[in-house]
Design a protein around this motif. Structure first.
Motif, PDB file in Angstrom:
ATOM      1  N   SER A 140       0.896  -1.165   0.000  1.00 34.91           N
ATOM      2  CA  SER A 140       0.000   0.000   0.000  1.00 34.91           C
ATOM      3  C   SER A 140       0.932   1.212   0.000  1.00 34.91           C
ATOM      4  CB  SER A 140      -0.896   0.019   1.255  1.00 34.91           C
ATOM      5  OG  SER A 140      -0.095   0.137   2.419  1.00 34.91           O
ATOM      6  N   ALA A 141       0.406   2.386  -0.336  1.00 31.91           N
ATOM      7  CA  ALA A 141       1.297   3.552  -0.476  1.00 31.91           C
ATOM      8  C   ALA A 141       2.082   3.820   0.816  1.00 31.91           C
ATOM      9  CB  ALA A 141       0.484   4.771  -0.889  1.00 31.91           C
ATOM     10  N   GLY A 142       1.372   3.828   1.948  1.00 35.02           N
ATOM     11  CA  GLY A 142       2.036   4.112   3.225  1.00 35.02           C
ATOM     12  C   GLY A 142       3.030   3.030   3.603  1.00 35.02           C
ATOM     13  N   ALA A 143       2.653   1.774   3.381  1.00 35.40           N
ATOM     14  CA  ALA A 143       3.534   0.662   3.746  1.00 35.40           C
ATOM     15  C   ALA A 143       4.781   0.623   2.856  1.00 35.40           C
ATOM     16  CB  ALA A 143       2.766  -0.657   3.658  1.00 35.40           C
ATOM     17  N   GLU A 144       4.647   1.075   1.607  1.00 36.00           N
ATOM     18  CA  GLU A 144       5.834   1.129   0.737  1.00 36.00           C
ATOM     19  C   GLU A 144       6.826   2.184   1.250  1.00 36.00           C
ATOM     20  OE1 GLU A 144       6.858  -0.829  -1.832  1.00 36.00           O
ATOM     21  OE2 GLU A 144       5.056  -2.065  -1.866  1.00 36.00           O
ATOM     22  N   GLU A 145       6.297   3.251   1.831  1.00 34.07           N
ATOM     23  CA  GLU A 145       7.191   4.265   2.420  1.00 34.07           C
ATOM     24  C   GLU A 145       7.929   3.682   3.621  1.00 34.07           C
ATOM     25  OE1 GLU A 145       6.008   8.340   3.007  1.00 34.07           O
ATOM     26  OE2 GLU A 145       4.432   8.149   1.498  1.00 34.07           O
ATOM     27  N   ILE A 146       7.199   2.937   4.449  1.00 32.48           N
ATOM     28  CA  ILE A 146       7.829   2.305   5.619  1.00 32.48           C
ATOM     29  C   ILE A 146       8.858   1.267   5.155  1.00 32.48           C
ATOM     30  CG2 ILE A 146       7.433   0.937   7.719  1.00 32.48           C
ATOM     31  CD1 ILE A 146       4.600   2.228   7.837  1.00 32.48           C
ATOM     32  N   ARG A 147       8.560   0.585   4.057  1.00 31.50           N
ATOM     33  CA  ARG A 147       9.480  -0.427   3.518  1.00 31.50           C
ATOM     34  C   ARG A 147      10.891   0.124   3.315  1.00 31.50           C
ATOM     35  NH1 ARG A 147       9.470  -5.107   0.131  1.00 31.50           N
ATOM     36  NH2 ARG A 147      11.468  -5.181  -0.931  1.00 31.50           N
ATOM     37  N   ARG A 148      10.936   1.345   2.774  1.00 33.47           N
ATOM     38  CA  ARG A 148      12.268   1.919   2.508  1.00 33.47           C
ATOM     39  C   ARG A 148      13.077   2.069   3.791  1.00 33.47           C
ATOM     40  NH1 ARG A 148       9.565   4.537  -1.554  1.00 33.47           N
ATOM     41  NH2 ARG A 148       9.142   6.419  -0.349  1.00 33.47           N
ATOM     42  N   LEU A 149      12.408   2.390   4.876  1.00 37.45           N
ATOM     43  CA  LEU A 149      13.109   2.528   6.168  1.00 37.45           C
ATOM     44  C   LEU A 149      13.665   1.189   6.629  1.00 37.45           C
ATOM     45  CD1 LEU A 149      10.494   4.705   8.084  1.00 37.45           C
ATOM     46  CD2 LEU A 149      12.636   5.493   7.067  1.00 37.45           C
ATOM     47  N   LEU A 150      12.998   0.113   6.209  1.00 38.43           N
ATOM     48  CA  LEU A 150      13.354  -1.217   6.707  1.00 38.43           C
ATOM     49  C   LEU A 150      14.401  -1.934   5.871  1.00 38.43           C
ATOM     50  CD1 LEU A 150       9.772  -2.282   7.708  1.00 38.43           C
ATOM     51  CD2 LEU A 150      11.750  -2.390   9.234  1.00 38.43           C
ATOM     52  N   GLY A 195      16.189 -12.072  17.834  1.00 40.54           N
ATOM     53  CA  GLY A 195      16.132 -11.915  19.286  1.00 40.54           C
ATOM     54  C   GLY A 195      14.967 -12.751  19.736  1.00 40.54           C
ATOM     55  N   ASP A 196      14.791 -12.889  21.021  1.00 40.71           N
ATOM     56  CA  ASP A 196      13.700 -13.745  21.474  1.00 40.71           C
ATOM     57  C   ASP A 196      12.449 -12.913  21.723  1.00 40.71           C
ATOM     58  OD1 ASP A 196      12.319 -15.927  22.186  1.00 40.71           O
ATOM     59  OD2 ASP A 196      13.304 -16.212  24.114  1.00 40.71           O
ATOM     60  N   LEU A 197      11.847 -12.449  20.643  1.00 40.04           N
ATOM     61  CA  LEU A 197      10.719 -11.528  20.762  1.00 40.04           C
ATOM     62  C   LEU A 197       9.382 -12.188  20.444  1.00 40.04           C
ATOM     63  CD1 LEU A 197      11.983  -8.217  19.061  1.00 40.04           C
ATOM     64  CD2 LEU A 197      11.594  -8.623  21.496  1.00 40.04           C
ATOM     65  N   ARG A 198       9.361 -13.503  20.354  1.00 37.70           N
ATOM     66  CA  ARG A 198       8.164 -14.161  19.839  1.00 37.70           C
ATOM     67  C   ARG A 198       6.884 -13.819  20.623  1.00 37.70           C
ATOM     68  NH1 ARG A 198       6.319 -18.712  16.871  1.00 37.70           N
ATOM     69  NH2 ARG A 198       4.106 -18.262  16.776  1.00 37.70           N
ATOM     70  N   ALA A 199       6.996 -13.753  21.964  1.00 39.39           N
ATOM     71  CA  ALA A 199       5.797 -13.456  22.760  1.00 39.39           C
ATOM     72  C   ALA A 199       5.260 -12.060  22.421  1.00 39.39           C
ATOM     73  CB  ALA A 199       6.115 -13.565  24.245  1.00 39.39           C
ATOM     74  N   VAL A 200       6.174 -11.105  22.244  1.00 39.09           N
ATOM     75  CA  VAL A 200       5.760  -9.740  21.896  1.00 39.09           C
ATOM     76  C   VAL A 200       5.176  -9.714  20.484  1.00 39.09           C
ATOM     77  CG1 VAL A 200       6.528  -7.339  21.727  1.00 39.09           C
ATOM     78  CG2 VAL A 200       7.604  -8.861  23.373  1.00 39.09           C
ATOM     79  N   SER A 237      16.761  -1.559  16.348  1.00 32.52           N
ATOM     80  CA  SER A 237      16.742  -2.685  17.290  1.00 32.52           C
ATOM     81  C   SER A 237      15.649  -3.651  16.818  1.00 32.52           C
ATOM     82  CB  SER A 237      16.418  -2.192  18.707  1.00 32.52           C
ATOM     83  OG  SER A 237      15.069  -1.769  18.774  1.00 32.52           O
ATOM     84  N   GLY A 238      15.658  -4.872  17.347  1.00 31.57           N
ATOM     85  CA  GLY A 238      14.621  -5.842  16.997  1.00 31.57           C
ATOM     86  C   GLY A 238      13.231  -5.301  17.306  1.00 31.57           C
ATOM     87  N   GLU A 239      13.116  -4.593  18.430  1.00 26.20           N
ATOM     88  CA  GLU A 239      11.818  -4.063  18.864  1.00 26.20           C
ATOM     89  C   GLU A 239      11.303  -2.988  17.908  1.00 26.20           C
ATOM     90  OE1 GLU A 239      14.387  -4.673  20.772  1.00 26.20           O
ATOM     91  OE2 GLU A 239      13.684  -5.822  22.507  1.00 26.20           O
ATOM     92  N   THR A 240      12.217  -2.078  17.512  1.00 30.61           N
ATOM     93  CA  THR A 240      11.809  -0.994  16.602  1.00 30.61           C
ATOM     94  C   THR A 240      11.401  -1.580  15.260  1.00 30.61           C
ATOM     95  OG1 THR A 240      13.419   0.416  17.697  1.00 30.61           O
ATOM     96  CG2 THR A 240      12.504   1.237  15.638  1.00 30.61           C
ATOM     97  N   GLU A 241      12.198  -2.553  14.819  1.00 28.93           N
ATOM     98  CA  GLU A 241      11.905  -3.214  13.549  1.00 28.93           C
ATOM     99  C   GLU A 241      10.508  -3.849  13.585  1.00 28.93           C
ATOM    100  OE1 GLU A 241      15.616  -5.042  11.760  1.00 28.93           O
ATOM    101  OE2 GLU A 241      14.297  -6.755  12.050  1.00 28.93           O
ATOM    102  N   LEU A 242      10.213  -4.521  14.690  1.00 28.18           N
ATOM    103  CA  LEU A 242       8.909  -5.168  14.853  1.00 28.18           C
ATOM    104  C   LEU A 242       7.771  -4.146  14.736  1.00 28.18           C
ATOM    105  CD1 LEU A 242       6.928  -7.403  15.729  1.00 28.18           C
ATOM    106  CD2 LEU A 242       7.660  -7.021  18.090  1.00 28.18           C
ATOM    107  N   LEU A 243       7.959  -2.994  15.353  1.00 31.09           N
ATOM    108  CA  LEU A 243       6.918  -1.959  15.302  1.00 31.09           C
ATOM    109  C   LEU A 243       6.750  -1.425  13.882  1.00 31.09           C
ATOM    110  CD1 LEU A 243       7.767  -0.171  18.650  1.00 31.09           C
ATOM    111  CD2 LEU A 243       5.635  -1.384  18.122  1.00 31.09           C
ATOM    112  N   LEU A 244       7.858  -1.248  13.175  1.00 32.86           N
ATOM    113  CA  LEU A 244       7.780  -0.741  11.796  1.00 32.86           C
ATOM    114  C   LEU A 244       7.091  -1.759  10.880  1.00 32.86           C
ATOM    115  CD1 LEU A 244      11.292   0.956  11.479  1.00 32.86           C
ATOM    116  CD2 LEU A 244       9.087   2.128  11.425  1.00 32.86           C
ATOM    117  N   PHE A 245       7.462  -3.036  11.005  1.00 37.83           N
ATOM    118  CA  PHE A 245       6.816  -4.065  10.173  1.00 37.83           C
ATOM    119  C   PHE A 245       5.321  -4.132  10.483  1.00 37.83           C
ATOM    120  CE2 PHE A 245      11.091  -6.032   9.472  1.00 37.83           C
ATOM    121  CZ  PHE A 245      11.023  -6.103   8.092  1.00 37.83           C
ATOM    122  N   THR A 246       4.981  -4.005  11.774  1.00 38.11           N
ATOM    123  CA  THR A 246       3.567  -4.098  12.163  1.00 38.11           C
ATOM    124  C   THR A 246       2.780  -2.892  11.661  1.00 38.11           C
ATOM    125  OG1 THR A 246       4.249  -5.370  14.098  1.00 38.11           O
ATOM    126  CG2 THR A 246       1.994  -4.525  14.103  1.00 38.11           C
TER     127      THR A 246
END
Ligand code: TYD
Length: 205
Positions: free
Chosen positions: A43-53, A110-115, A62-71
């Motif tokens: 989607s347009a917004g998600a493609e913009e976030i993609r570039r950051l990733l 990282g062990d972020l599966r529960a989050v 960090s793993g946590e920040t990455e998780l938030l961006l993907f979500t």
């Protein structure tokens, strides 16, 4: 066939994108209304976030920040592309979805599966009807992935040991959800792999 949400997963360079495109083309040729999309993006917004990733230093987030961006990207993709298409009766084929987050952010980095699971339940809450994991030897896949030199190789730069962890992660996920997730041997020609996928699809429709 009713409108279905089908995803393709696998390690970097496994050939899943080729297979997703192929299945979309085959179903269209059969007269089925198909939307082919991908993550991160779609989607347009998600493609913009993609570039950051996908661009820049592997340690940029960090793993946590990455998780938030993907979500965040997935939520926009779901709202703007996936759900409207399914509601309109279209079949959605998506190149990567939540299983990538479970494996990449949840287990391999990282062990972020529960989050990961909590965030998925809160913000996404939707599973595909069927998922194909294209399984492939990481040394072959890594070579293929880097050979593309797309400028989006932040993840591929993480190396062979990382890809081996990912492969094990996808196999473990498959045993967690054997009805939804089908492991497909990717160490064959694209034609043979596509044939296997088609026959699985027919037996599950
Ligand atoms: P993508 O461009 O789809 O790479 P590939 O062509 O190898 O599939 O995805 C970019 C990278 O993002 C890829 O290495 C996998 C990673 N990724 C995650 O780490 N978490 C996620 O939730 C998703 C969707 C992708």
């Amino acid at each position: 066939m009713t409108a279905r949400f089908i995803t393709f997963e696998g390690i970097d360079g496994s050939g899943k994108s080729t297979q997703a495109k192929r299945l979309a083309a085959d179903l269209k040729a059969d007269g089925i209304d198909v939307v082919l999309t991908r993550e991160p993006g779609g989607s347009a917004g998600a493609e913009e976030i993609r570039r950051l990733l996908v661009e820049g230093d592997p340690d940029r987030w960090s793993g946590e920040t990455e998780l938030l961006l993907f979500t965040a990207a997935r939520r926009d993709h779901l709202e703007k592309t996936i759900l409207p298409a399914l509601e309109a009766g279209k079949t959605v084929i998506c190149d990567r979805f939540a299983d990538s987050t479970r494996v990449y952010q949840g287990a391999a980095r990282g062990d972020l599966r529960a989050v990961v699971d909590q965030l998925h339940a809160l913000m996404i809450g939707r599973e595909p009807d069927l998922t194909f994991v294209i399984d492939m030897d990481p040394s072959i896949a890594l070579h293929r992935g880097l050979a593309r030199a797309s400028g989006e190789d932040r993840f591929e730069d993480l190396g062979l040991a990382f890809q081996e962890k990912l492969r094990a992660g996808f196999a473990a996920l498959q045993s967690e959800s054997p009805d939804r997730i089908r492991l497909i041997d990717g160490n064959d020609t694209p034609e043979v792999v596509a044939q296997t996928i088609r026959s699985v699809l027919h037996t599950t429709s």
